[in-house]
Design an enzyme around this catalytic site. Structure first.
Site, PDB file in Angstrom:
ATOM      1  N   GLU A  22       0.840  -1.204   0.000  1.00  0.00           N
ATOM      2  CA  GLU A  22       0.000   0.000   0.000  1.00  0.00           C
ATOM      3  C   GLU A  22       0.873   1.251   0.000  1.00  0.00           C
ATOM      4  OE1 GLU A  22      -4.024  -0.538   2.259  1.00  0.00           O
ATOM      5  OE2 GLU A  22      -2.409  -1.321   3.532  1.00  0.00           O
ATOM      6  N   TYR A  54     -13.668  27.127  -0.128  1.00  0.00           N
ATOM      7  CA  TYR A  54     -13.629  25.669  -0.302  1.00  0.00           C
ATOM      8  C   TYR A  54     -12.542  25.217  -1.256  1.00  0.00           C
ATOM      9  CZ  TYR A  54     -17.085  27.114  -3.822  1.00  0.00           C
ATOM     10  OH  TYR A  54     -17.749  27.763  -4.826  1.00  0.00           O
ATOM     11  N   GLU A  74      -8.133   6.104  10.122  1.00  0.00           N
ATOM     12  CA  GLU A  74      -8.580   6.846  11.303  1.00  0.00           C
ATOM     13  C   GLU A  74      -7.600   7.987  11.605  1.00  0.00           C
ATOM     14  OE1 GLU A  74     -10.233   2.655  11.828  1.00  0.00           O
ATOM     15  OE2 GLU A  74      -8.444   3.568  10.978  1.00  0.00           O
ATOM     16  N   LYS A  99     -11.731   4.504   1.344  1.00  0.00           N
ATOM     17  CA  LYS A  99     -10.596   3.754   0.810  1.00  0.00           C
ATOM     18  C   LYS A  99     -11.162   2.640  -0.076  1.00  0.00           C
ATOM     19  CE  LYS A  99      -6.338   1.544   2.413  1.00  0.00           C
ATOM     20  NZ  LYS A  99      -5.540   1.163   3.604  1.00  0.00           N
TER      21      LYS A  99
END
Length: 140
Positions: A22, A54, A74, A99
């Site tokens: 990953e 934004y 997290e 994800k």
């Protein structure tokens, strides 16, 4: 607070994850951000300086996603929340980190983590001097 700015589906390539592959290959992450703040000043003045821009927020969030790798989404979500709450006008923020290419050995559509924090819950972090977070360069 009923006023909200929402940025949905922000995509960036990051190298987050527990596994070496990953980190090596990386993958796409998708971020949804919702900021709760008083939009009355911006509505009355019609000036972008009276609200959270934004486009600039998107740049700072992407910098975190493409920046220093973390093991868990997290942790990534927490870092993204810090970016959102760095603006003192934001009372509460919700971040969802998707994800969609997570290493799950079964067919699935998405894996996501959603975290919500308010300025009151973050205590000193939000009430004290604004923290420089990865990718925000210390400036709004």
């Amino acid at each position: 607070m009923t006023d909200r700015i929402t940025l949905t589906g922000l995509r960036a390539h990051g190298r987050h994850g527990v596994y070496d592959f990953e980190r090596e290959r990386g993958q796409e992450f998708v971020v949804d951000a919702a900021l709760e703040l008083d939009l009355t000043p911006a509505a009355r003045s019609d000036e972008v300086t009276d609200t959270v821009h934004y486009g600039e927020l998107a740049e700072r969030l992407v910098a975190v996603v493409t920046g220093e790798p973390v093991n868990l989404i997290e942790t990534l979500a927490d870092r993204l929340l810090a970016v959102c709450l760095a603006d003192p006008r934001v009372a509460r923020a919700t971040i969802t980190v998707h994800k969609p290419e997570a290493p799950v050995p079964h067919a699935f559509t998405d894996v996501a983590v959603t975290m919500t924090r308010s300025r009151a819950e973050t205590g000193e972090r939000a009430a004290g001097p604004r923290q420089q977070t990865p990718g925000n360069g210390g400036a709004w």
